[in-house]
Design an enzyme around this catalytic site. Structure first.
Site, PDB file in Angstrom:
ATOM      1  N   ASP A 158       1.043   1.064  -4.912  1.00  0.00           N
ATOM      2  CA  ASP A 158       0.150   2.224  -4.844  1.00  0.00           C
ATOM      3  C   ASP A 158       0.948   3.434  -5.334  1.00  0.00           C
ATOM      4  O   ASP A 158       1.902   3.863  -4.685  1.00  0.00           O
ATOM      5  CB  ASP A 158      -0.337   2.445  -3.416  1.00  0.00           C
ATOM      6  CG  ASP A 158      -1.457   3.464  -3.318  1.00  0.00           C
ATOM      7  OD1 ASP A 158      -1.541   4.337  -4.208  1.00  0.00           O
ATOM      8  OD2 ASP A 158      -2.239   3.405  -2.345  1.00  0.00           O
ATOM      9  N   ARG A 160      -0.247   6.525  -5.932  1.00  0.00           N
ATOM     10  CA  ARG A 160      -0.908   7.802  -5.693  1.00  0.00           C
ATOM     11  C   ARG A 160       0.003   8.767  -4.925  1.00  0.00           C
ATOM     12  O   ARG A 160       0.711   8.372  -4.010  1.00  0.00           O
ATOM     13  CB  ARG A 160      -2.207   7.587  -4.916  1.00  0.00           C
ATOM     14  CG  ARG A 160      -3.306   6.960  -5.749  1.00  0.00           C
ATOM     15  CD  ARG A 160      -4.530   6.649  -4.941  1.00  0.00           C
ATOM     16  NE  ARG A 160      -4.285   5.587  -3.968  1.00  0.00           N
ATOM     17  CZ  ARG A 160      -5.216   5.095  -3.141  1.00  0.00           C
ATOM     18  NH1 ARG A 160      -6.440   5.590  -3.178  1.00  0.00           N
ATOM     19  NH2 ARG A 160      -4.912   4.134  -2.300  1.00  0.00           N
TER      20      ARG A 160
END
Length: 617
Positions: A158, A160
Site C-alpha cells: 500500500d 498511499r
C-alpha cells in the site's frame, strides 16, 4: 459496531500548511436516486502536488463548532471524515472486483446526515496508479492476491500517503475527527500527522461474489475491520439438523425420483432452501467452508432418505468445491450468481482436445455425468498430447444424451454429455494435475482448509457414504417389518418372535455397525492428514483410507442383502423401499471407489510398503 481509538496525543511530525484555493457548490445524485449537496474545496500547497478534493457535506460547520466545545480526547468528538482513494473502475464503472463504489455512496450519505468531510484523494490502486492496478488485476487472475500482485509488479502493499489529507483537514480547521474507515492504517497515519482520531467508525461490508476474496485478503493481511462470514452461517450441527429434517420428504419422493430419473423439483427446492450445496463452498464467496467430516455426514444422512438423492447431492456439493480450486477469473464467472453454482463433472472416457487460437477445440462423449440434470456447468476431462486437462463449459454448449436406464440409482439421471469441435477459452481449461493437487490455484485465493485437500480424497467418499446411509435405513425398515409381520405357516404372531428372525436382525444390525466403524476409520485417517501441511496422506494412510471405505461399502451391501433375504416376497414389489435400496446399493458397489478386488490388491501393496501400481489409488 464502533471502534474507539486511544485518546489523542500531540505528535511530532510537522506538516506544512495548505490553503483553500476555491469553493464551489455541487449537487450530487447517485444511480440509486440518493441526492445530496456538497461544497467542493480545492487547495494550494498540497505536499504531493495532486488535485485532491474535499467535499464538505451536511452541517459541517456545526460539526466543527461542536468539536470546539467538547474534550477532543472524548469518543465521538469531531466531524465524520472519510478518506476515499480514487477508484475509476469502482467509482465510475461499478466494478465488482472491489467495494470502492458502494463505500463512496455510503460515505456521502453517512457524512451528509451528521456533518463532515469526504476527501477524494487522487491515489488510484492504493497509490500505484490506474495502469499498474489493472496489471495487478491480471496477476490476480492467475491466483495471486491483491498484495502479492502489487509486490510482483515491484510496488509496495500500500503506497498511499495521507500527508495531503492532513493538510486539507488542517486548512479547514478539522484537527480532531471521527474517521469512517475499516483500515487501521488511515487512522495511524493521521495521528502521526497531527490529526486527532477520536473514533474509528467502520463502513458497511459491501460484498459481491467477485470481491469476497479481495476483502478477505484485506481483513487477513492488513487487519481491516471486516466481518465476511455469511450472516446465515450455520454450525455443523445446525447443518446436519437441516438435513435430518429433509429425510422424511426424501423417503416420500424416492419412488417418484426413480420414476422420473432425476431429483424432483420439490427436492431440489428443499435442498437449496436448506443451503446444502453451500457446505464446501468457500466463505469468501458466501459459502459455509465446512470440513470433510460435515460433508460426508451430510451425504450419509441424505442416503437414509434416498440413495439416488445422496449420490446427486454429494457430487453437486463436491463439484462446487472443485470450481473453487480454479483461478480467480473462472471463479468470478461461476460464482457471479451465488455461492453454490451447480456443475456436472465426468472424465469417463476422456475426450480429445486440439489447440486453437485462444483456447482448445474439444470433442468427445462423456458418460456417467453425475448431477447433469440440475447443472449450469459441465467439467469435462480431455487429453491434449501428454497432458490431461479439465475444461469448464456451460451446459448450454453441449448435447445431453438421455441414456440413463439402469437397475439402480435411477434417480441420479447420470446421463451422457456429447460435444463435437466445441471451442473452450484457454482460461477455462486447467491441467488436471494442478487441479488435483493440494497446492491448486484456488488454495492461493481461499483460506478454507478444505480447498487444500487433494482432489482424490473427496472423489472416493460419496459412494460409501450413500451406501452406509441406505443400509441404516434398511435396518430401520427391517425392524419395523419384523415387529409387525405375520409369517405364513408359523406359530408366531409376528416375525420378531422367531429366534431365527431375532438372529437375522442382530446379524444385520452388526453388519451396519461394522460398516459404520470402518467408515469412522476412513474419516479418522482424513482428519489426521488435515492436521499436517501439506495435506497429503502417506501410502500407508492412503491404503488404510481406501480399504476402510471399501470394507464399509461391502458391510453395508451385505447387511441389505441379509435383510432382503429375511423380508419375504412382498419386499420385492416395486412399491417397497427395500427392493429399491438393494438395487441402489448393488449399483454403488460397482463404482470404482467400492470395487473390492482392485482395492484389496492396491491396499495390500500400500500396507506392505510395495508401492501402488495404480497412480490414482
Amino acid at each position: 459496531m464502533t471502534v474507539v481509538s486511544e485518546p489523542f496525543t500531540p505528535l511530532a511530525v510537522a506538516v506544512a500548511a495548505a490553503a483553500i484555493r476555491s469553493r464551489v457548490t455541487v449537487p450530487l445524485r447517485f444511480p440509486d436516486g440518493f441526492v445530496s449537496t456538497a461544497e467542493v474545496l480545492t487547495f494550494h500547497g498540497l505536499a504531493d502536488g495532486k488535485e485532491h478534493l474535499l467535499l464538505a457535506l451536511g452541517a459541517w460547520e456545526q460539526a466543527l463548532l461542536d468539536t470546539d466545545v467538547q474534550d477532543p480526547a472524548m469518543p465521538g468528538a469531531g466531524p465524520l471524515v472519510r478518506l476515499h482513494s480514487e477508484c475509476l473502475t469502482g467509482d465510475v464503472f461499478g466494478s465488482q472486483r472491489c467495494d470502492c463504489g458502494p463505500q463512496l455512496r455510503e460515505a456521502v450519505e453517512e457524512i451528509s446526515a451528521t456533518g463532515g468531510f469526504l476527501l477524494y484523494l487522487r491515489q488510484e490502486g492504493r497509490g500505484i496508479g490506474l495502469y499498474p492496478k489493472l496489471d495487478a488485476y491480471a496477476l490476480q487472475d492467475t491466483g495471486l492476491d491483491t498484495y502479492e500482485a502489487n509486490r510482483a509488479l515491484g510496488h509496495g502493499d500500500d503506497e498511499r500517503d495521507y500527508t495531503a489529507a492532513a493538510q486539507m483537514l488542517g486548512a479547514i480547521g478539522a484537527t480532531t475527527v471521527r474517521l469512517l474507515t475499516n483500515n487501521p492504517d488511515k487512522a495511524a497515519q493521521l495521528r502521526v500527522l497531527g490529526i486527532g482520531v477520536t473514533e474509528q467508525v467502520p463502513t458497511g461490508v459491501h460484498l459481491s461474489p467477485a470481491n469476497r476474496g479481495y476483502l478477505a485478503t484485506k481483513r487477513d493481511h492488513t487487519a481491516h475491520t471486516l466481518d465476511l462470514a455469511p450472516a446465515d452461517l450455520p454450525s455443523d450441527e445446525e447443518m446436519l439438523a437441516r438435513v435430518d429434517a429433509l429425510v422424511p420428504r426424501l423417503r416420500e419422493r424416492a419412488e417418484e425420483t426413480e420414476r422420473i430419473r432425476r431429483l424432483p423439483d420439490a427436492t431440489m427446492a428443499d435442498l437449496k432452501e436448506a443451503d446444502v450445496f453451500r457446505v464446501l463452498s468457500p466463505k469468501a464467496v458466501g459459502g459455509f467452508g465446512m470440513g470433510v467430516e460435515t460433508y460426508v455426514e451430510v451425504v450419509r444422512r441424505v442416503g437414509r432418505g434416498c440413495p439416488s438423492t445422496a449420490w446427486t447431492v454429494g457430487h453437486l456439493i463436491e463439484h462446487v468445491w472443485m470450481l473453487s480450486r480454479w483461478p480467480r477469473d473462472v471463479q468470478d464467472d461461476v460464482f457471479a450468481d451465488g455461492p453454490a453454482p451447480l456443475a456436472a463433472a465426468t472424465g469417463a472416457p476422456v475426450g480429445q482436445a486440439v489447440k486453437v487460437p485462444g483456447g482448445y477445440s474439444i470433442t468427445g462423449r462423456w458418460t456417467f455425468a453425475s448431477g447433469v440434470m440440475h447443472s449450469e456447468w459441465a467439467l469435462l476431462a480431455v487429453q491434449h498430447g501428454d497432458a490431461r486437462l479439465q475444461c469448464l463449459v456451460p451446459m448450454s454448449d453441449v448435447e445431453l444424451l438421455d441414456v440413463w436406464h439402469t437397475a439402480g440409482l435411477r434417480g441420479t439421471g447420470s446421463n451422457d454429455i456429447q460435444a463435437e469441435g466445441l471451442f473452450v477459452p484457454e482460461y477455462r481449461t486447467l491441467d488436471w494435475a494442478l487441479l488435483s493437487a493440494a497446492d491448486n490455484p484456488g488454495s492461493r485465493i481461499h483460506p478454507d482448509p478444505i480447498i487444500h485437500t487433494p482432489l482424490a480424497t473427496l472423489l472416493n467418499l460419496v459412494a460409501p457414504a450413500a451406501a452406509l446411509g441406505a443400509a441404516e435405513h434398511a435396518v430401520e425398515l427391517f425392524r419395523e417389518r419384523v415387529l409387525v409381520r405375520k409369517v405364513k405357516n408359523t406359530a408366531e404372531n409376528r416375525q420378531a418372535d422367531s429366534p431365527l428372525a431375532q438372529a437375522r436382525f442382530s446379524h444385520a444390525y452388526g453388519l451396519v455397525a461394522t460398516a459404520r466403524l470402518q467408515w469412522d476409520e476412513a474419516v479418522r485417517v482424513i482428519t489426521a492428514s488435515h492436521q499436517r501441511r501439506p495435506m497429503a496422506m502417506t501410502d500407508h494412510e492412503r491404503a488404510q483410507f481406501r480399504l476402510a471405505l471399501a470394507l464399509s461399502g461391502k458391510a453395508s451391501a451385505d447387511a441389505v442383502r441379509h435383510i432382503m433375504a429375511g423380508s419375504g416376497g412382498s419386499a420385492h414389489r416395486l412399491s417397497h423401499p427395500l427392493q429399491r435400496i438393494q438395487r441402489d446399493v448393488d449399483v454403488l458397489l460397482n463404482h470404482p471407489t467400492l470395487t473390492l478386488d482392485p482395492i484389496l490388491e492396491q491396499a495390500g501393496r500400500g500396507l506392505l510398503g510395495l508401492g501402488f501400481t495404480v497412480s490414482a489409488f
